[in-house]
Design a protein around this motif. Structure first.
Motif, PDB file in Angstrom:
ATOM      1  N   VAL A 152       9.217   2.616   0.845  1.00 30.34           N
ATOM      2  CA  VAL A 152       9.424   1.206   0.514  1.00 30.34           C
ATOM      3  C   VAL A 152      10.130   1.151  -0.824  1.00 30.34           C
ATOM      4  CG1 VAL A 152       8.312  -1.001   0.041  1.00 30.34           C
ATOM      5  CG2 VAL A 152       7.384   0.489   1.819  1.00 30.34           C
ATOM      6  N   THR A 153      11.350   0.644  -0.846  1.00 33.37           N
ATOM      7  CA  THR A 153      12.119   0.567  -2.084  1.00 33.37           C
ATOM      8  C   THR A 153      11.635  -0.599  -2.934  1.00 33.37           C
ATOM      9  OG1 THR A 153      13.797  -0.860  -1.085  1.00 33.37           O
ATOM     10  CG2 THR A 153      14.101   1.537  -0.875  1.00 33.37           C
ATOM     11  N   ASP A 154      12.087  -0.594  -4.178  1.00 31.85           N
ATOM     12  CA  ASP A 154      11.738  -1.704  -5.062  1.00 31.85           C
ATOM     13  C   ASP A 154      12.287  -3.029  -4.538  1.00 31.85           C
ATOM     14  OD1 ASP A 154      10.482   0.120  -6.654  1.00 31.85           O
ATOM     15  OD2 ASP A 154      12.095   0.258  -8.140  1.00 31.85           O
ATOM     16  N   GLN A 155      13.474  -2.971  -3.923  1.00 21.74           N
ATOM     17  CA  GLN A 155      14.047  -4.186  -3.345  1.00 21.74           C
ATOM     18  C   GLN A 155      13.202  -4.691  -2.182  1.00 21.74           C
ATOM     19  OE1 GLN A 155      15.701  -1.426  -3.993  1.00 21.74           O
ATOM     20  NE2 GLN A 155      17.055  -2.039  -5.686  1.00 21.74           N
ATOM     21  N   ASP A 156      12.725  -3.758  -1.328  1.00 16.19           N
ATOM     22  CA  ASP A 156      11.855  -4.163  -0.220  1.00 16.19           C
ATOM     23  C   ASP A 156      10.551  -4.766  -0.741  1.00 16.19           C
ATOM     24  OD1 ASP A 156      13.753  -3.185   1.535  1.00 16.19           O
ATOM     25  OD2 ASP A 156      12.795  -1.214   1.717  1.00 16.19           O
ATOM     26  N   MET A 157      10.032  -4.171  -1.798  1.00 14.36           N
ATOM     27  CA  MET A 157       8.782  -4.675  -2.366  1.00 14.36           C
ATOM     28  C   MET A 157       8.982  -6.068  -2.958  1.00 14.36           C
ATOM     29  SD  MET A 157       5.661  -3.915  -2.712  1.00 14.36           S
ATOM     30  CE  MET A 157       4.259  -4.574  -3.615  1.00 14.36           C
ATOM     31  N   ILE A 211       0.839  -1.196   0.000  1.00 13.62           N
ATOM     32  CA  ILE A 211       0.000   0.000   0.000  1.00 13.62           C
ATOM     33  C   ILE A 211       0.876   1.249   0.000  1.00 13.62           C
ATOM     34  CG2 ILE A 211      -1.721   1.299   1.325  1.00 13.62           C
ATOM     35  CD1 ILE A 211      -2.825  -1.345   2.312  1.00 13.62           C
ATOM     36  N   LYS A 212       1.890   1.273   0.845  1.00 11.30           N
ATOM     37  CA  LYS A 212       2.808   2.415   0.864  1.00 11.30           C
ATOM     38  C   LYS A 212       3.508   2.558  -0.479  1.00 11.30           C
ATOM     39  CE  LYS A 212       5.826   5.532   2.200  1.00 11.30           C
ATOM     40  NZ  LYS A 212       5.468   6.965   2.275  1.00 11.30           N
ATOM     41  N   TRP A 213       3.946   1.464  -1.055  1.00 13.67           N
ATOM     42  CA  TRP A 213       4.656   1.503  -2.341  1.00 13.67           C
ATOM     43  C   TRP A 213       3.722   2.024  -3.438  1.00 13.67           C
ATOM     44  CZ3 TRP A 213       4.089  -0.887  -7.106  1.00 13.67           C
ATOM     45  CH2 TRP A 213       5.193  -0.846  -7.952  1.00 13.67           C
ATOM     46  N   LEU A 214       2.471   1.562  -3.453  1.00 17.00           N
ATOM     47  CA  LEU A 214       1.531   1.980  -4.486  1.00 17.00           C
ATOM     48  C   LEU A 214       1.148   3.447  -4.324  1.00 17.00           C
ATOM     49  CD1 LEU A 214      -0.289   1.230  -6.874  1.00 17.00           C
ATOM     50  CD2 LEU A 214      -2.043   0.560  -5.215  1.00 17.00           C
ATOM     51  N   ALA A 257      -8.213  10.518  -5.685  1.00 15.69           N
ATOM     52  CA  ALA A 257      -9.143   9.625  -6.385  1.00 15.69           C
ATOM     53  C   ALA A 257      -8.437   8.345  -6.814  1.00 15.69           C
ATOM     54  CB  ALA A 257      -9.744  10.343  -7.589  1.00 15.69           C
ATOM     55  N   TRP A 258      -7.193   8.446  -7.259  1.00 12.43           N
ATOM     56  CA  TRP A 258      -6.425   7.242  -7.610  1.00 12.43           C
ATOM     57  C   TRP A 258      -6.308   6.316  -6.406  1.00 12.43           C
ATOM     58  CZ3 TRP A 258      -1.740   9.947 -10.451  1.00 12.43           C
ATOM     59  CH2 TRP A 258      -2.190  10.437 -11.688  1.00 12.43           C
ATOM     60  N   LYS A 259      -5.942   6.893  -5.272  1.00 15.68           N
ATOM     61  CA  LYS A 259      -5.744   6.087  -4.065  1.00 15.68           C
ATOM     62  C   LYS A 259      -7.059   5.471  -3.595  1.00 15.68           C
ATOM     63  CE  LYS A 259      -1.797   8.896  -2.552  1.00 15.68           C
ATOM     64  NZ  LYS A 259      -1.265   9.802  -1.510  1.00 15.68           N
ATOM     65  N   SER A 260      -8.133   6.266  -3.640  1.00 15.76           N
ATOM     66  CA  SER A 260      -9.416   5.750  -3.171  1.00 15.76           C
ATOM     67  C   SER A 260      -9.914   4.600  -4.038  1.00 15.76           C
ATOM     68  CB  SER A 260     -10.453   6.879  -3.164  1.00 15.76           C
ATOM     69  OG  SER A 260     -10.115   7.876  -2.224  1.00 15.76           O
ATOM     70  N   ASN A 261      -9.718   4.715  -5.355  1.00 16.40           N
ATOM     71  CA  ASN A 261     -10.198   3.670  -6.252  1.00 16.40           C
ATOM     72  C   ASN A 261      -9.314   2.432  -6.239  1.00 16.40           C
ATOM     73  OD1 ASN A 261     -12.641   4.587  -7.976  1.00 16.40           O
ATOM     74  ND2 ASN A 261     -11.322   6.387  -7.896  1.00 16.40           N
ATOM     75  N   SER A 262      -8.128   2.518  -5.675  1.00 16.74           N
ATOM     76  CA  SER A 262      -7.232   1.360  -5.641  1.00 16.74           C
ATOM     77  C   SER A 262      -7.414   0.515  -4.393  1.00 16.74           C
ATOM     78  CB  SER A 262      -5.771   1.813  -5.729  1.00 16.74           C
ATOM     79  OG  SER A 262      -5.419   2.576  -4.582  1.00 16.74           O
ATOM     80  N   LEU A 263      -7.768   1.149  -3.260  1.00 15.06           N
ATOM     81  CA  LEU A 263      -7.874   0.389  -2.010  1.00 15.06           C
ATOM     82  C   LEU A 263      -9.246   0.497  -1.344  1.00 15.06           C
ATOM     83  CD1 LEU A 263      -6.566  -1.349   0.217  1.00 15.06           C
ATOM     84  CD2 LEU A 263      -5.770   0.774   1.281  1.00 15.06           C
TER      85      LEU A 263
END
Length: 328
Positions: free
Chosen positions: A253-258, A142-145, A166-172
């Motif tokens: 959150v880095t790409d490696q962490d993800m 969620i943090k990464w997105l 709106a992007w965040k609301s429609n994603s989660l």
């Protein structure tokens, strides 16, 4: 035979807990032929058994057996007052679906509506508070997105903050949590009656209004489900904004962490995913349909050309189609 009944004639079907089966216990299904059923009553696979009602629909919506609990006794008649986990309310029972129901008059039930709202208010508030809590237990995805949305807004010069919200609301919230509110039977073994479904729709609509970026003007002609939580919407909107701000302040959150997090999820659920079936679906419903644009993209991208991904995908398609890879 050990199923207990109550004074009203209801019998609660036994669950694994009734037999002392604990969590994480190793279970096995062992085939046992039903020798007590003769050919006159039930044939194997060619005719329907006339003396045994194998499956019925319980109050929770789950298929349950109405056969005798002893295992060796013949199956008797289907009992009308048997339930699984939750005893169905009489007027919401699935068995009464064909009966005509009365139309509720809003003026008569307004007092009851307000009192019911006051009863469930704390549960609704606690639920919203729990799902809109940005702390260390929040999944890294969620943090990464959300950071990805913020970066996309800056990269494309979007100055209106409502667009990113709106992007965040429609994603989660609107895609996941509203679905959970409306359909608790997706994750819980409970029966969702029409009455409960209507009540959950009001709560889901309230949560959707809280995630909305526009103001809704309400009047005397507005529907009762909108007016019911009208004074709470501003508080819920503030909670949604505070959640997004809280996620923004969390450590990045880095790409490696993800990648590490996704790898951990894959290992955790390794035995729960049919990877062969998933690959087949991926190729037949996606790769095959969009093969030409995918190949063009792989050939144009410099990183993909370095890894020869277009050639590898072509070889895979030849293998699936039964063609020699040397001809590709």
């Amino acid at each position: 035979m050990t199923t207990k009944g109550d004074a009203g004639g209801w019998r609660r079907l036994n669950t694994l807990a009734h037999y002392g089966v604990r969590d994480s216990a190793l279970m096995a299904l062992v085939h046992r032929p039903h020798a007590h059923l003769n050919n006159a009553n039930c044939t194997s696979g060619t005719a329907k058994c006339t003396t045994c009602s194998t499956f019925g629909m319980s109050g929770s919506g789950s298929p349950v057996s109405h056969c005798g609990g002893g295992g060796d006794a013949d199956c008797g008649a289907v009992e009308a007052h048997v339930y699984h986990l939750v005893k169905p309310v009489d007027h919401d029972s699935p068995n009464r679906g064909g009966e005509r129901t009365h139309k509720a008059i809003p003026e008569i039930f307004l007092t009851r509506l307000l009192s019911t709202k006051g009863t469930v208010q704390k549960f609704v508030d606690d639920f919203f508070k729990n799902i809109l809590n940005a702390n260390e237990s929040l999944p890294p995805a969620i943090k990464w997105l959300f950071d990805l949305f913020d970066e996309a807004g800056r990269r494309h010069g979007i100055t209106d903050p409502e667009v990113v919200l709106a992007w965040k609301s429609n994603s989660l919230p609107l895609r996941f949590w509203v679905n959970v509110i409306k359909n608790p039977n997706f994750i819980l073994d409970v029966h969702k009656s029409p009455t409960v479904d209507s009540c959950l729709s009001v709560i889901a609509q309230t949560f959707m209004d809280a995630c909305s970026t526009t103001e809704h003007r309400l009047g005397k002609d507005s529907p009762s489900n909108k007016l019911l939580f009208a004074k709470d919407i501003s508080q819920y909107k503030a909670s949604v904004r505070a959640f997004y701000n809280g996620v923004r302040t969390l450590p990045p959150v880095t790409d490696q962490d993800m990648a590490a997090y996704l790898h951990h999820l894959s290992l955790t659920h390794l035995a729960e995913l049919d990877s062969k079936h998933a690959v087949q679906e991926l190729f037949h419903t996606y790769i095959t349909r969009y093969y030409s644009p995918i190949m063009e993209t792989l050939e144009m991208d410099p990183n993909c050309r370095t890894l020869h991904l277009a050639h590898k995908l072509d070889n895979v398609m030849c293998t699936i189609n039964g063609e020699p890879t040397s001809m590709c």
